[in-house]
Design a protein around this motif. Structure first.
Motif, mmCIF file in Angstrom:
data_model
loop_
_atom_site.group_PDB
_atom_site.id
_atom_site.type_symbol
_atom_site.label_atom_id
_atom_site.label_comp_id
_atom_site.label_asym_id
_atom_site.label_seq_id
_atom_site.Cartn_x
_atom_site.Cartn_y
_atom_site.Cartn_z
ATOM 1 N N PRO A 46 0.534 -1.201 -0.112
ATOM 2 C CA PRO A 46 0.500 -0.223 -0.582
ATOM 3 C C PRO A 46 0.939 1.340 -0.234
ATOM 4 N N LEU A 47 1.826 1.186 0.491
ATOM 5 C CA LEU A 47 2.602 1.957 0.536
ATOM 6 C C LEU A 47 2.801 3.209 -0.535
ATOM 7 N N ARG A 48 3.151 2.008 -1.851
ATOM 8 C CA ARG A 48 3.684 2.216 -3.364
ATOM 9 C C ARG A 48 2.340 3.417 -3.724
ATOM 10 N N GLU A 49 1.275 3.404 -3.515
ATOM 11 C CA GLU A 49 0.007 4.263 -3.351
ATOM 12 C C GLU A 49 -0.198 5.494 -2.837
ATOM 13 N N LEU A 50 0.965 5.845 -2.810
ATOM 14 C CA LEU A 50 1.351 6.401 -1.672
ATOM 15 C C LEU A 50 1.263 7.972 -2.398
ATOM 16 N N ALA A 51 1.361 9.521 -2.384
ATOM 17 C CA ALA A 51 1.743 10.399 -3.078
ATOM 18 C C ALA A 51 2.649 11.285 -2.761
ATOM 19 N N SER A 52 4.106 11.751 -2.765
ATOM 20 C CA SER A 52 4.501 12.483 -2.029
ATOM 21 C C SER A 52 4.139 13.260 -0.750
ATOM 22 N N ASP A 53 2.924 13.730 -0.534
ATOM 23 C CA ASP A 53 2.470 14.642 0.151
ATOM 24 C C ASP A 53 1.980 14.069 1.367
ATOM 25 N N ASP A 54 1.144 12.616 1.109
ATOM 26 C CA ASP A 54 0.878 11.536 2.219
ATOM 27 C C ASP A 54 2.174 11.106 3.565
ATOM 28 N N ILE A 55 3.240 11.703 2.877
ATOM 29 C CA ILE A 55 3.999 11.083 3.910
ATOM 30 C C ILE A 55 4.899 11.957 5.017
ATOM 31 N N PRO A 56 4.651 12.262 6.089
ATOM 32 C CA PRO A 56 4.698 13.240 7.080
ATOM 33 C C PRO A 56 6.519 13.565 6.596
ATOM 34 N N PHE A 58 9.643 15.572 7.690
ATOM 35 C CA PHE A 58 10.764 15.725 9.599
ATOM 36 C C PHE A 58 9.698 16.607 10.263
ATOM 37 N N ASP A 59 10.017 17.892 9.520
ATOM 38 C CA ASP A 59 9.132 18.979 10.617
ATOM 39 C C ASP A 59 7.541 18.224 11.315
ATOM 40 N N GLN A 60 6.949 17.640 10.167
ATOM 41 C CA GLN A 60 5.383 17.292 10.615
ATOM 42 C C GLN A 60 5.491 15.966 11.917
ATOM 43 N N PHE A 61 6.351 15.515 11.641
ATOM 44 C CA PHE A 61 7.188 14.238 12.394
ATOM 45 C C PHE A 61 7.270 14.581 13.274
ATOM 46 N N LEU A 62 7.912 15.133 14.270
ATOM 47 C CA LEU A 62 8.286 16.153 14.777
ATOM 48 C C LEU A 62 7.751 17.099 15.273
ATOM 49 N N GLN A 63 6.127 17.601 14.916
ATOM 50 C CA GLN A 63 5.548 19.050 15.568
ATOM 51 C C GLN A 63 5.133 18.422 16.656
ATOM 52 N N LYS A 64 5.528 19.057 17.508
ATOM 53 C CA LYS A 64 4.811 19.354 19.587
ATOM 54 C C LYS A 64 2.897 19.212 19.498
ATOM 55 N N HIS A 65 2.258 19.114 20.640
ATOM 56 C CA HIS A 65 0.892 19.081 20.562
ATOM 57 C C HIS A 65 0.455 20.940 20.894
ATOM 58 N N TYR A 66 -0.576 21.747 19.750
ATOM 59 C CA TYR A 66 -1.360 22.579 19.451
ATOM 60 C C TYR A 66 -0.394 23.264 21.227
ATOM 61 N N ALA A 72 6.471 30.831 18.052
ATOM 62 C CA ALA A 72 7.290 30.149 16.348
ATOM 63 C C ALA A 72 7.691 29.260 15.900
ATOM 64 N N GLU A 73 6.685 27.821 16.950
ATOM 65 C CA GLU A 73 6.905 26.605 16.632
ATOM 66 C C GLU A 73 5.384 26.512 15.949
ATOM 67 N N MET A 74 4.570 27.701 16.144
ATOM 68 C CA MET A 74 2.936 27.403 15.729
ATOM 69 C C MET A 74 2.823 28.252 14.429
ATOM 70 N N GLU A 75 3.805 29.664 13.967
ATOM 71 C CA GLU A 75 4.516 30.024 13.071
ATOM 72 C C GLU A 75 4.735 28.873 12.157
ATOM 73 N N GLN A 76 5.982 27.993 11.840
ATOM 74 C CA GLN A 76 6.363 27.059 10.849
ATOM 75 C C GLN A 76 5.274 25.969 10.552
ATOM 76 N N ALA A 77 4.438 25.808 11.987
ATOM 77 C CA ALA A 77 3.508 24.609 11.639
ATOM 78 C C ALA A 77 2.765 25.796 10.532
ATOM 79 N N LEU A 78 2.109 25.977 11.192
ATOM 80 C CA LEU A 78 1.284 27.164 10.122
ATOM 81 C C LEU A 78 1.857 27.214 7.888
ATOM 82 N N GLU A 79 2.941 27.953 7.855
ATOM 83 C CA GLU A 79 3.612 28.301 7.494
ATOM 84 C C GLU A 79 3.665 26.346 6.408
ATOM 85 N N ARG A 80 4.202 25.097 7.313
ATOM 86 C CA ARG A 80 4.362 24.278 6.828
ATOM 87 C C ARG A 80 2.567 23.936 5.551
#
Lengths: 373, 178
Positions: A46-56, A58-66, A72-80
């Motif tokens: 099933p991973l073969r069917e993933l589009a490139s933007d489906d995989i989190p 590095f930034d998204q993976f390390l993003q903290k709880h709201y 600054a971290e929120m602004e980074q997340a918003l920009e992403r």
């Protein structure tokens, strides 16, 4: 290492029952390994069917709880997220994190005497909040209820008529009740959903693990799960969005009504209130004694759905008086005839006759008629 | 609504008094109308034009005490009969408020009576409803060769169709039904 021997000719009789590497065992192990590799490849396919933007990334993976993110971290997340939305929908969104207002607690009131069941609110909500069109996700359910019951089990979601309202039914829209004692928040194992100071229960879509406990806990069936990748046509994206409300969701997360917080926290009305053609929907700040919802709670006969489950909803239903406010027998007779011929002046319940005239007459003080004369 | 309202005759906008100051228009009860035939008066007991419209100045509305109000002040007129509704409308518990939920905000606007109700036939017409929910809709709707629609992602429909096209070149099941 001493268990594994190098092949050195035909096997000698086994000594001490030690496992021995024979041609047969070698082939068996090899076949199992090849089979295992194939199974692994199948499991990963099933991973073969993933589009490139489906995989989190590095930034998204390390993003903290709201609640743990700094500005600054929120602004980074918003920009992403902005970048991702732009890649996917070719629109630069107006995305921000709207905070609750001081001294505000939102309450919703819905007038069941006025609702005609046209489902405009349902579709306005979908358009405003970027819900997936297919699979279809809708926050508001309009239930067509037979007269004489408030048991939602007896209602029907799938009513289809040339026109509404139907004389023998009333219409009860149900959406998130933004409970003061929300069971969905209690069951969340990762605290991805919580109640904000203004009473809105929100979800951090990046923190949700998609276990659907909250969906099971909600007695109003207000939460929706993205079973498949949400499908939203590019030209239908609403670019006015906030982190906790209507930014595009991913497959595998929960979502629900959030009282359009990207609008209401900036003073505007929710989309369902704006679209309602009969004014059945009322929204406001219950801490303001002059607000429309405060007036309704003070002057109307309100009730909440499933009060026995103890959720303390911030969503109230009420009925209006709709009988002629006269005791003149001639006027009452004409009003009765008109109602029989044309239905009620407001279009909902034609034929509803109100309190019995003899009952009204018996309970009317003498001086009423005297004062009128 | 423009105040006073306009009517377009042969492409030319006209004020009410353009005609009514010239022509006598005090039709007796039951008379056939020559103009305004599009108006369907279904307002219950209130079945005479001059109950609401001022008989002298057609660009004003008349109250029961003989005073006149402009078309923008319709709620005062309606309140004479619909007292409880007017009371609720003033409090905001009847009718529709747009713009903002913040009390007394400049952006807030409460619709007046005639913005929702047709004053000549105030009862709401039966309404066309929008489509109902389809919770089994899981993916792209594809026209099916047997008629109807096919839904590529719906597990239910995939199961009904038998073999999942994705399973056909599956390395292990090799096209067999799982």
């Amino acid at each position: 290492m001493k268990d594994i021997r190098i092949w050195d000719g035909p096997s000698k009789p086994a000594s001490g029952g030690e496992p021995e590497l024979t041609r047969r065992s070698f082939l068996r192990t090899g076949a199992a390994a090849v089979g295992g590799m194939a199974a692994l490849a199948a499991a990963l396919s099933p991973l073969r069917e993933l589009a490139s933007d489906d995989i989190p990334n590095f930034d998204q993976f390390l993003q903290k709880h709201y609640k743990e993110m700094t500005a600054a971290e929120m602004e980074q997340a918003l920009e992403r997220i902005r970048k991702k939305v732009e890649d996917r929908y070719a629109v630069r969104p107006h995305l921000r994190d709207v905070k609750p207002m001081e001294g505000v607690e939102f309450v919703y009131a819905l007038n069941l005497s006025r609702c005609i069941g046209c489902r405009k609110c349902v579709h306005a909500c979908v358009a405003e909040n970027n819900q997936s069109r297919s699979p279809e996700i809708q926050y508001i359910r309009v239930i067509e209820m037979p007269r004489g019951t408030l048991d939602v089990e007896k209602g029907n979601h799938h009513y289809d008529r040339p026109t509404v309202p139907d004389a023998d039914h009333f219409y009860m829209p149900v959406q998130c009740h933004q409970c003061a004692n929300p069971p969905c928040v209690k069951v969340c194992p990762v605290e991805a959903t919580w109640q904000e100071p203004d009473g809105i229960t929100v979800i951090d879509y990046d923190w949700c693990i998609g276990c659907r406990y909250c969906e099971a806990a909600c007695p109003y069936w207000a939460r929706r799960f993205n079973f498949a990748k949400p499908n939203l046509p590019k030209d239908q994206l609403n670019p006015n969005m906030s982190y906790l409300s209507n930014r595009p969701r991913e497959k595998g997360v929960m979502e629900k009504c959030h009282f359009c917080l990207h609008r209401t926290r900036e003073g505007r009305m929710p989309a369902c209130v704006e679209i309602c053609p009969t004014g059945a929907r009322k929204f406001g700040n219950v801490l303001d004694p002059k607000s429309e919802v405060s007036e309704i709670l003070k002057t109307k006969r309100v009730f909440v759905l499933k009060e026995e489950v103890g959720t303390l909803p911030r969503f109230f239903y009420y009925f209006d008086e709709r009988y002629p406010n006269t005791l003149d027998p001639e006027a009452l007779a004409i009003a009765d005839r008109l109602r029989a011929e044309e239905g009620d002046a407001y279009g909902c319940l034609p034929g509803a006759s109100g309190p019995r005239k003899d009952f009204v007459a018996a309970s009317t003080p003498e001086w009423w008629n005297g004062a009128r004369a | 609504m423009a105040d006073p309202p306009h009517i377009t005759i042969d492409g030319v906008p006209q004020n009410c008094n353009g005609c009514h100051q010239i022509f006598h228009s005090n039709s007796p009860a039951g008379a056939t109308l020559n103009y305004h035939q599009e108006i369907r008066l279904q307002h219950g007991l209130n079945n005479r034009c001059v109950n609401c419209h001022d008989s002298q100045n057609r660009e004003r509305l008349t109250l029961r005490d003989g005073a006149t109000v402009s078309f923008a002040e319709t709620p005062q007129l309606c309140a004479q009969c619909h007292g409880t509704v007017f009371r609720d409308w003033e409090r905001g518990t009847h009718g529709k408020t747009l713009g903002s939920w913040i009390t007394n905000s400049d952006a807030q606007r409460r619709l007046s009576c005639t913005e929702c109700h047709n004053p000549h036939a105030p009862r709401y017409e039966p309404y066309k409803l929008l489509s109902g929910p389809n919770t089994l809709r899981m993916g792209e709707q594809v026209a099916s060769p047997t008629g109807g629609v096919r839904d590529e992602q719906s597990p239910l429909q995939r199961w009904l169709r038998g073999i999942d096209p994705k399973q056909r070149d599956h390395p292990i099941t090799n096209g067999a039904r799982p």
